[in-house]
Design an enzyme around this catalytic site. Structure first.
Site, PDB file in Angstrom:
ATOM      1  N   CYS A 241       0.837  -1.203   0.000  1.00 12.60           N
ATOM      2  CA  CYS A 241       0.000   0.000   0.000  1.00 12.60           C
ATOM      3  C   CYS A 241       0.871   1.252   0.000  1.00 12.60           C
ATOM      4  CB  CYS A 241      -0.927  -0.002   1.213  1.00 12.60           C
ATOM      5  SG  CYS A 241      -2.006  -1.449   1.353  1.00 12.60           S
ATOM      6  N   LEU A 242       1.922   1.232   0.809  1.00  9.94           N
ATOM      7  CA  LEU A 242       2.813   2.389   0.873  1.00  9.94           C
ATOM      8  C   LEU A 242       3.479   2.652  -0.472  1.00  9.94           C
ATOM      9  CD1 LEU A 242       4.465   1.841   4.363  1.00  9.94           C
ATOM     10  CD2 LEU A 242       2.893   3.669   3.731  1.00  9.94           C
ATOM     11  N   GLN A 282      21.426  38.476 -13.493  1.00 12.50           N
ATOM     12  CA  GLN A 282      21.993  37.154 -13.741  1.00 12.50           C
ATOM     13  C   GLN A 282      21.755  36.183 -12.593  1.00 12.50           C
ATOM     14  OE1 GLN A 282      26.116  37.550 -14.816  1.00 12.50           O
ATOM     15  NE2 GLN A 282      25.693  38.622 -16.735  1.00 12.50           N
ATOM     16  N   LEU A 341      11.329  35.776  -3.856  1.00 15.66           N
ATOM     17  CA  LEU A 341      10.252  36.610  -3.326  1.00 15.66           C
ATOM     18  C   LEU A 341      10.700  37.470  -2.149  1.00 15.66           C
ATOM     19  CD1 LEU A 341       8.526  34.632  -5.104  1.00 15.66           C
ATOM     20  CD2 LEU A 341       6.758  34.854  -3.369  1.00 15.66           C
ATOM     21  N   GLU A 366       5.620   8.359   4.787  1.00 11.01           N
ATOM     22  CA  GLU A 366       5.643   7.257   3.817  1.00 11.01           C
ATOM     23  C   GLU A 366       7.059   6.937   3.358  1.00 11.01           C
ATOM     24  OE1 GLU A 366       2.557   7.686   0.852  1.00 11.01           O
ATOM     25  OE2 GLU A 366       1.212   8.515   2.342  1.00 11.01           O
TER      26      GLU A 366
END
Length: 387
Positions: A241-242, A282, A341, A366
């Protein structure tokens, strides 16, 4: 025209795959994007049942599974959906991933016909929410040592133990719980209204805040013999499942990276410093080029694994390569985008810091980066170095 796909990766996708991607993006743009920053700031996902129903109507819950109301789409289609979901928020992709690749896949792959008929159609439609109880307070990377215990009591089973960091746990209708038995590790289908079952929402998270994360407590939960998943005994059950869920992360991480990259690119073209857009310097172009390169290569890796999964099949160590690379590179992209930003990079007015903090959790859950590194190392050398 400014492009963010210099390698023309879209030419590798079929028209149907692009249509599926577009449908998921439209859903996210209307149902998630206008609200997710507020959900993240509040540390909650208030409309989770409404959102699950909308995602179910769209067909993305268990979309890579066949039958029982599931869409039966390809692995690549599922991956593209995960990319678009995580471009909105990792918590939304986690909702879909835990539902479809953990809880539903466990039922679909290892469950009885009665269990599948009872749960899968409702889960595919978003009418029932599932969670996956494997991780424990003292056992994360080493699930073989988990302490949750199931013992026979007449014709029934009695489950006792604690699970933690369980996505969807406190709003789930059914939990797939893995427990030690005298016969080895077994999975159990546990309706969450069963006496002795309790789930408590984990607060004070600074990551995956637009997601429900819970602790499960099982105190002598009595289940009928029919509650056990009959198709598997041992670690093969939860690990299979993982692997399904990790595959979705390979794609999803690139969604978070794409969102951060596009935000930084757009910002750099409009932000003026020293009389010109900062995109004209740059050092900024070096950052943008490096981010684009990692995004493009990671997307190509995800697509390659998806094509393998749809044809010859994908091995667990190949998925480990994908998760190890793509989550780490997505973190690098988000950190670099944040620098472009500047101070605005830490504001929830932009998605970058939200993706960055979310990916810190994705890096761990996971399979930690360390575990995937050792998985790749074992595949290369034939020597297990886990102990």
């Amino acid at each position: 025209m400014v492009t963010t796909d210099l390698l023309d990766i879209d030419t590798l996708l079929s028209s149907d795959e692009k249509d599926i991607r577009s449908a998921v993006r439209r859903c996210c743009e209307s149902a998630v994007d206008p609200y997710v920053a507020d959900w993240f700031e509040a540390g909650d996902l208030p409309p989770i049942r409404e959102l699950a129903k909308e995602l179910g109507d769209l067909g993305v819950l268990g979309m890579h599974l066949d039958g029982y109301g599931c869409a039966g789409m390809s692995a690549v289609a599922y991956g593209l959906a995960c990319l678009e979901l995580e471009a909105s928020d990792s918590g939304i992709r986690s909702l879909v991933s835990v539902q479809g690749s953990l809880a539903m896949y466990a039922l679909w792959r290892w469950g009885s016909e009665e269990q599948k008929v009872e749960w899968l159609p409702r889960m595919a439609g978003g009418l029932a929410i599932g969670c996956f109880g494997l991780t424990e307070p003292d056992h994360g990377s080493d699930p073989a040592g988990l302490r949750t215990r199931a013992r026979r009591s007449g014709g029934d089973w009695l489950l006792s133990g604690t699970k933690t960091w369980i996505t969807n746990g406190s709003i789930a209708d059914v939990a797939i719980v893995w427990a030690q038995t005298d016969d080895g590790l077994r999975g159990f289908v546990v309706p969450t209204d069963t006496p002795g079952f309790a789930a408590h929402t984990i607060k004070h998270k600074l990551s995956l805040r637009a997601s429900v994360t819970s602790e499960l407590v099982l105190d002598g939960v009595r289940l009928p013999a029919s509650a056990v998943l009959p198709g598997v005994t041992g670690l093969r059950g939860p690990l299979s499942c993982l692997s399904e869920a990790r595959y979705g992360i390979v794609w999803g991480a690139m969604g978070a990276a794409r969102s951060a990259f596009r935000t930084a690119l757009d910002y750099s073209l409009t932000r003026q410093q020293f009389g010109r857009p900062i995109a004209g310097f740059q050092l900024t172009q070096q950052k943008l080029a490096a981010m684009h390169q990692e995004l493009a290569l990671g997307t190509l890796l995800a697509l390659h694994l998806g094509r393998l999964k749809d044809t010859s099949g994908v091995r667990p160590e190949q998925v480990s390569v994908g998760k190890l690379n793509n989550v780490g590179k997505a973190l690098d992209v988000c950190r670099t985008a944040r620098t472009i930003l500047g101070a605005n990079g830490i504001s929830l007015e932009y998605p970058v810091i939200r993706h960055l903090t979310n990916l810190e959790s994705v890096l761990t859950y996971e399979g930690t980066a360390e575990i995937h590194t050792l998985t790749v190392g074992q595949a290369l050398t034939g020597i297990a170095a886990f102990r």
